[in-house]
Design a protein around this motif. Structure first.
Motif, mmCIF file in Angstrom:
data_model
loop_
_atom_site.group_PDB
_atom_site.id
_atom_site.type_symbol
_atom_site.label_atom_id
_atom_site.label_comp_id
_atom_site.label_asym_id
_atom_site.label_seq_id
_atom_site.Cartn_x
_atom_site.Cartn_y
_atom_site.Cartn_z
ATOM 1 N N GLY A 279 0.831 -1.208 0.000
ATOM 2 C CA GLY A 279 0.000 0.000 0.000
ATOM 3 C C GLY A 279 0.858 1.248 0.000
ATOM 4 O O GLY A 279 2.085 1.160 -0.063
ATOM 5 N N PRO A 280 0.221 2.429 0.084
ATOM 6 C CA PRO A 280 0.979 3.677 0.014
ATOM 7 C C PRO A 280 1.973 3.808 1.171
ATOM 8 O O PRO A 280 1.653 3.448 2.304
ATOM 9 C CB PRO A 280 -0.108 4.752 0.125
ATOM 10 N N ILE A 281 3.181 4.298 0.859
ATOM 11 C CA ILE A 281 4.195 4.542 1.894
ATOM 12 C C ILE A 281 4.234 6.050 2.122
ATOM 13 O O ILE A 281 4.513 6.812 1.183
ATOM 14 C CB ILE A 281 5.595 4.081 1.418
ATOM 15 N N VAL A 282 3.953 6.473 3.336
ATOM 16 C CA VAL A 282 4.034 7.903 3.662
ATOM 17 C C VAL A 282 5.308 8.111 4.454
ATOM 18 O O VAL A 282 5.525 7.461 5.478
ATOM 19 C CB VAL A 282 2.814 8.357 4.492
ATOM 20 N N THR A 283 6.168 8.988 3.982
ATOM 21 C CA THR A 283 7.454 9.203 4.657
ATOM 22 C C THR A 283 7.952 10.629 4.368
ATOM 23 O O THR A 283 7.251 11.388 3.698
ATOM 24 C CB THR A 283 8.475 8.124 4.216
ATOM 25 N N SER A 284 9.125 10.960 4.895
ATOM 26 C CA SER A 284 9.679 12.303 4.630
ATOM 27 C C SER A 284 11.066 12.165 4.023
ATOM 28 O O SER A 284 11.827 11.263 4.406
ATOM 29 C CB SER A 284 9.808 13.086 5.931
ATOM 30 N N ILE A 285 11.386 13.073 3.129
ATOM 31 C CA ILE A 285 12.709 13.024 2.478
ATOM 32 C C ILE A 285 13.781 13.349 3.512
ATOM 33 O O ILE A 285 13.750 14.402 4.154
ATOM 34 C CB ILE A 285 12.786 14.031 1.307
ATOM 35 N N ARG A 286 14.703 12.400 3.698
ATOM 36 C CA ARG A 286 15.802 12.637 4.636
ATOM 37 C C ARG A 286 16.942 13.335 3.902
ATOM 38 O O ARG A 286 17.528 14.274 4.381
ATOM 39 C CB ARG A 286 16.262 11.309 5.228
ATOM 40 N N SER A 287 17.251 12.849 2.714
ATOM 41 C CA SER A 287 18.243 13.589 1.923
ATOM 42 C C SER A 287 17.994 13.430 0.431
ATOM 43 O O SER A 287 17.453 12.419 -0.030
ATOM 44 C CB SER A 287 19.676 13.185 2.291
ATOM 45 N N LEU A 288 18.389 14.473 -0.274
ATOM 46 C CA LEU A 288 18.296 14.528 -1.741
ATOM 47 C C LEU A 288 19.719 14.486 -2.257
ATOM 48 O O LEU A 288 20.515 15.381 -1.959
ATOM 49 C CB LEU A 288 17.682 15.863 -2.172
#
Ligand code: GDP
Length: 361
Positions: A279-288
């Motif tokens: 299913g959908p993974i909701v997360t936050s960008i740690r690094s680009l």
């Protein structure tokens, strides 16, 4: 810095077109990419070419230099060209971006000595199915008996340097290729004679990935043609459009995703939603991350960190919980006013279309 100098919008507000390379095994897809990159590096002309995640970026300035002898309009309209590095039709077939193909255009490579082969026909079928425009690189012209190398010359100039025998062998082989395409229901013509490009006749660019003849022609055709005919599709949008290219475990970073950012801006800390097996993974960008510009050609695994990156770019993203992310699907950014449930539904829609593709295979 990569994100400011070599990407973003052109003065026409167009983004860089994204191109992928297809064709039968051993036709020279990898060599062709090496040739486009390599000659520049050797001649100290690397000028802005960056090897990105899963792709190579060619800034317009560089393309202008390489195509000078073709006396093209110096104003190329697009800021550059992004070529997806992983040749093969899996990259084309599996990559979607908001319901349409990720690639704006394709290069279909054909070996002049072998003409159409099984995977050429498979690639053609995929291109037809997706309604994707393409140019044919008729590669390995240097293998014509008696070919005189004219390094990195335009194909017209190179052809003029050849003996009558070479020219006549070329015409004979070209006719065979054109006939075989016709048998597949595709009209083709040498690009500089093609008055019907985009109206049903596809262009052939004879080339050599070894000595570079025809490469200027190929580059110019791609950037001019996309800018001329795809202005709407290529109009830069602030709305993030981003496709997952690969899911990889990288030492020191855990599971990462390599993405192509087609439109908009990604920022460190952005909340994102990607498609996962469960299913959908909701997360936050740690690094680009992008490959370290100074070391890209020599040291693998060395990255530059960015606070934000503007399209078009190939980027590695690190974040928690990416273990089961699915390639070929879209990444969404959750804005302050966005409805999370709506985004999750969109992600589930992506998931269903991936599954139906798997079923068809
Ligand atoms: P791919 O499988 O389509 O990626 O093909 P490669 O790029 O690996 O090339 C396959 C083989 O053909 C290699 O041995 C290359 O050196 C050779 N090759 C590729 N392009 C050319 C070309 O333009 N001329 C000649 N003579 N050989 C080429």
């Amino acid at each position: 810095r990569i994100s400011e100098e070599t990407s973003g919008r052109s003065e026409y507000n167009l983004r860089s077109p994204i191109c992928c390379i297809m064709g039968h095994v051993d036709t020279g897809k990898t060599k062709l990419l090496d040739c486009i990159r390599g000659t520049n590096v050797q001649e100290g002309e690397a000028g802005g070419i960056t090897q990105q995640i899963g792709a190579t970026y060619f800034p317009a300035e560089n393309i202008r230099k390489r195509t000078k002898e073709l006396k093209a309009d110096a104003n190329l309209k697009v800021p550059g060209l992004l070529v997806i590095d992983t040749p093969g039709h899996e990259s084309f077939a599996s990559l979607r971006s908001r319901g349409s193909g990720l690639c704006d255009m394709a290069i279909l490579v054909v070996d002049i000595m072998h003409r159409l082969e099984r995977q050429t026909v498979e690639s053609l079928n995929l291109l037809k199915m997706r309604n994707t425009n393409f140019v044919i690189a008729l590669n390995k012209v240097d293998r014509l008996y008696g070919w005189k190398a004219c390094d990195n010359a335009s194909i017209v100039k190179a052809m003029k340097q050849q003996s009558r025998d070479v020219q006549s062998e070329f015409r004979m082989r070209l006719t065979q290729v054109v006939t075989e395409f016709k048998e597949q229901g595709i009209n083709t013509e040498l690009y500089y004679k093609n008055r019907d490009m985009g109206k049903g006749t596809f262009s052939i660019v004879p080339a050599s990935a070894i000595s570079g003849e025809g490469i200027p022609d190929l580059l110019l055709l791609l950037v001019q043609w996309t800018a001329k005919t795809m202005a709407e599709r290529l109009t830069y949008s602030n709305e993030v459009q981003c496709t997952v290219l690969e899911v990889k475990v990288v030492e020191g970073h855990g599971t990462t995703i390599d993405v192509i950012l087609v439109n908009g801006v990604l920022r460190d800390g952005d909340q994102i939603v990607v498609c996962g097996m469960q299913g959908p993974i909701v997360t936050s960008i740690r690094s680009l991350l992008t490959p370290d510009a100074m070391k890209e050609l020599r040291v693998k695994g060395s990255y530059e960190h960015h606070k934000e990156i503007k399209a078009v770019q190939g980027i590695k993203i690190t974040a928690q919980g990416l273990e089961h992310a699915i390639t070929g699907t879209s990444l969404y950014v959750v804005g302050p006013d966005d409805d999370m449930e709506g985004i999750k539904e969109a992600v589930k829609g992506d998931m269903r279309s991936v599954m139906s593709r798997v079923d068809k295979c």
